[in-house]
Each structure stands twice: as C-alpha cells, then as structure tokens.
Design a protein around this motif. Structure first.
Motif, mmCIF file in Angstrom:
data_model
loop_
_atom_site.group_PDB
_atom_site.id
_atom_site.type_symbol
_atom_site.label_atom_id
_atom_site.label_comp_id
_atom_site.label_asym_id
_atom_site.label_seq_id
_atom_site.Cartn_x
_atom_site.Cartn_y
_atom_site.Cartn_z
ATOM 1 N N UNK A 52 -5.686 9.818 0.398
ATOM 2 C CA UNK A 52 -5.905 8.590 -0.334
ATOM 3 C C UNK A 52 -4.715 7.669 -0.094
ATOM 4 N N UNK A 53 -4.805 6.766 0.878
ATOM 5 C CA UNK A 53 -3.734 5.809 1.121
ATOM 6 C C UNK A 53 -3.676 4.767 -0.004
ATOM 7 N N UNK A 54 -2.469 4.318 -0.312
ATOM 8 C CA UNK A 54 -2.264 3.336 -1.375
ATOM 9 C C UNK A 54 -1.634 2.075 -0.785
ATOM 10 N N UNK A 55 -2.219 0.935 -1.112
ATOM 11 C CA UNK A 55 -1.683 -0.375 -0.730
ATOM 12 C C UNK A 55 -1.178 -1.025 -2.015
ATOM 13 N N UNK A 60 -5.826 0.135 -3.992
ATOM 14 C CA UNK A 60 -4.969 -1.050 -3.960
ATOM 15 C C UNK A 60 -4.448 -1.311 -5.357
ATOM 16 N N UNK A 61 -3.134 -1.479 -5.458
ATOM 17 C CA UNK A 61 -2.487 -1.764 -6.739
ATOM 18 C C UNK A 61 -1.862 -3.149 -6.652
ATOM 19 N N UNK A 62 -2.211 -3.999 -7.591
ATOM 20 C CA UNK A 62 -1.646 -5.357 -7.653
ATOM 21 C C UNK A 62 -0.762 -5.433 -8.884
ATOM 22 N N UNK A 63 0.494 -5.768 -8.649
ATOM 23 C CA UNK A 63 1.442 -5.965 -9.748
ATOM 24 C C UNK A 63 1.762 -7.449 -9.815
#
Length: 61
Positions: A1-4, A40-43
């Motif tokens: 599970x790649x994370x962007x 995908x994580x948006x901060x």
C-alpha cells in the motif's frame, strides 16, 4: 500500500478530489501499481503555521 502525502494550503473538496485522482493515476502509470492501491493523505496548513526565509507566509502577503 503506497502512500502519497501532500502538505499544502487549504483547499475545497473539488480540488482535493482532483489531486487525489491525478496523483493516483500518475503514480500508477509510473510504478505499475493499480490506482486503488494508493493511499493519499492531504494535510492542510494555515499560512500562520508556515515559515519561509525566517518569516511567516501570512506576513509575506
């Protein structure tokens, strides 16, 4: 599970959806991993919480 992960400014939901779609599509094409495997994580950051060149971004505007 790649994370962007993206650290960026406040955005509306439409912009976030476009970014998530574009990031997943591009990463999938480049890495050969299915789009559905990407997380995908948006901060979102306030300009008062970011410094550049010794000054807050909110003071540079």
């Amino acid at each position: 599970m790649p994370v962007i992960t993206l650290d960026g400014p406040k955005m509306d939901k439409e912009k976030k959806a476009k970014l998530v779609k574009a990031f997943s599509k591009s990463a999938s094409e480049i890495l050969g991993i299915p789009e559905h495997a990407f997380v995908t994580i948006i901060r979102e950051n306030e300009m008062d919480n970011i410094g550049l060149g010794g000054k807050l971004l909110s003071d540079k505007k």
